[in-house]
Design an enzyme around this catalytic site. Structure first.
Site, mmCIF file in Angstrom:
data_model
loop_
_atom_site.group_PDB
_atom_site.id
_atom_site.type_symbol
_atom_site.label_atom_id
_atom_site.label_comp_id
_atom_site.label_asym_id
_atom_site.label_seq_id
_atom_site.Cartn_x
_atom_site.Cartn_y
_atom_site.Cartn_z
ATOM 1 N N TYR A 142 0.725 -1.286 0.024
ATOM 2 C CA TYR A 142 0.150 -0.006 0.061
ATOM 3 C C TYR A 142 0.915 1.563 -0.003
ATOM 4 O O TYR A 142 0.503 2.385 -0.471
ATOM 5 C CB TYR A 142 -0.815 -0.134 0.938
ATOM 6 N N LYS A 193 3.096 -15.288 4.043
ATOM 7 C CA LYS A 193 3.912 -15.953 3.339
ATOM 8 C C LYS A 193 5.053 -16.132 3.013
ATOM 9 O O LYS A 193 5.664 -15.338 2.099
ATOM 10 C CB LYS A 193 3.212 -15.374 1.460
ATOM 11 N N ASP A 226 -2.569 -18.456 2.121
ATOM 12 C CA ASP A 226 -2.986 -19.479 1.123
ATOM 13 C C ASP A 226 -3.728 -20.424 2.322
ATOM 14 O O ASP A 226 -4.794 -20.849 2.245
ATOM 15 C CB ASP A 226 -2.590 -20.572 0.307
ATOM 16 N N ASP A 250 -6.889 -6.979 4.161
ATOM 17 C CA ASP A 250 -7.552 -6.726 3.624
ATOM 18 C C ASP A 250 -7.862 -7.847 2.202
ATOM 19 O O ASP A 250 -9.658 -7.675 2.946
ATOM 20 C CB ASP A 250 -6.804 -5.548 1.437
ATOM 21 N N ASP A 254 -12.316 -9.681 3.466
ATOM 22 C CA ASP A 254 -13.505 -9.596 2.546
ATOM 23 C C ASP A 254 -13.907 -10.969 3.142
ATOM 24 O O ASP A 254 -15.340 -11.337 2.430
ATOM 25 C CB ASP A 254 -13.229 -9.108 1.210
#
Ligand code: NAD
Ligand code: IPM
Ligand code: MN
Length: 363
Positions: A142, A193, A226, A250, A254
């Site tokens: 970001y 990750k 993941d 982010d 969702d």
């Protein structure tokens, strides 16, 4: 008597003004019951305002917002891929600018299945879906570090750099441990990750290990992002507090909204936990241009964000009436959600205003 709570309101675009409107009615009804004195100041910053005037959000606007106790934001942004709004002019120019300039380094996003709300995950109940994401909010992809070389040619190069500072990572991790310490399960999972992002991931991993040694009472775990997506669907009960960098945060929130019933329930707070600048509270969802102006949008995410605003800023400003009012709103929401039983939370057939009234009646 505490000084009035000064709240800046950015209703924004699309369903923003509708869901904020319903929330402010809840505030007007709840505040007198708690002896909370507050003042609202409305600001027009939005895609619509930009298209009309060319103005996004200036440094002077940011300075003006600093004098408030908190900011309530609906959502900003127009139709995805509108060429007049290219380059993230609104998302970067309003939302990210405020998060960065006001150093709102924590993005707190609860994922809780409320009474009566149906999750798309078979066999899971409120006992299984009850965790909170601590999303780092000022770094990572970001930051806008990157650029083009030979743009528009067939040798075009685009880069976008993931930024992790030890300072930024550590303060976020510390916040997450402090939060985990206060919860019944006292469990914290780092999501990253590290098997591929071996630089940024390593900074996160080492900071996590080092801070963990100061919190022996908190049980820790690590999941690759993941695998986290898979567990959020297959066994969400493994999560209590999740700490996660900005971009992955982010995305997984969702997914979190979806497992908790829909976008209409997911609240969030962009926190400057030290109170050095105001915090900003907003639903996780966007401006939903597909349903704007139809009195369909579910305002619960925004009403719950307002409850969080009152509890968090009440804590920072030591305003008991604000904390009480935030708790009252949070409890009222949980009394309303059973009415959604058997319905799709985001397309329930209840109107935006009607849902606001249902919360008011439950205060
Ligand atoms: P979105 O969250 O606006 O909508 C996704 C889907 O969820 C749509 O089908 C929408 O109808 C539904 N939905 C969202 N909120 C709902 C609610 N309260 N009640 C019922 N249904 C709801 O995401 P998008 O379509 O990807 O983005 C639209 C615009 O919003 C874009 O310009 C985007 O950049 C912007 N955006 C802004 C914010 C923010 O201001 N915080 C957050 C996300 C997206
Ligand atoms: C969110 C949104 C924003 C983000 C966008 C609109 C900049 O998706 O608040 O989740 O990516 O943080
Ligand atoms: Mn998002």
């Amino acid at each position: 008597m505490a000084t009035p709570h000064k709240i800046a309101v950015i209703a924004g675009d699309g369903i923003g003004p509708e869901v904020v409107g319903a929330s402010l009615e809840v505030l007007a009804a709840a505040a007198p019951q708690c002896g909370l004195d507050y003042e609202l100041t409305h600001f027009p910053f939005s895609a619509a305002h930009f298209l009309e005037t060319g103005h996004v959000l200036s440094d002077d606007d940011v300075s003006a917002l600093r004098s408030f106790d908190a900011i309530l934001l609906g959502a900003v942004g127009g139709l995805p891929n509108d060429p007049r709004l290219a380059g993230g002019v609104i998302e970067k120019g309003i939302l990210l600018k405020l998060r960065f300039e006001l150093d709102q380094y924590i993005n707190l996003r609860p994922v809780s299945l409320y009474p009566g709300i149906e999750t798309p995950i078979k066999g899971k109940t409120s006992e299984h879906i009850n965790f909170i994401c601590v999303r780092e909010n000022t770094e990572d992809l970001y930051c806008g570090v990157g650029g083009f070389v030979r743009k528009g040619t067939d040798q075009e190069v685009a880069s976008q750099t993931m930024v992790a500072t030890r300072f930024g990572v550590e303060r976020c991790i510390r916040y997450a441990f402090e939060l985990a310490k206060t919860r019944d399960r006292k469990h914290l999972t780092l999501v990253h990750k590290t098997n591929v992002l071996t630089f940024a991931g390593d900074t996160w991993h080492r900071a996590f290990q080092e801070v963990a040694s100061e919190y022996p009472e908190v049980e820790t775990a690590y999941h690759h992002v993941d695998a986290c997506c898979m567990f959020m669907v297959s066994k969400p009960e493994v999560y209590d507090v999740v700490v996660v960098p900005n971009m992955f945060g982010d995305i997984i929130t969702d997914l979190g909204a979806a497992i908790a019933g829909g976008m209409g329930i997911a609240s969030s707070g962009n926190l400057n936990p030290d109170g050095a600048a105001p915090s900003m509270f907003e639903p996780v969802h966007g401006s939903a241009p597909d349903i704007a102006g139809q009195n369909i949008a579910n305002p619960i995410a925004t009403i719950d964000s307002l409850g969080l605003l009152l509890r968090e800023t009440g804590r920072i400003k030591e305003n008991e009436a604000s904390i009480k009012c935030g708790e009252m709103i949070g409890e009222a929401v949980k009394k309303v959600t059973p009415k959604f039983e058997g319905k799709n939370l985001d397309r329930s057939g209840f109107g935006t205003k009607e849902i606001g009234q249902m919360v008011i009646e439950s205060l």
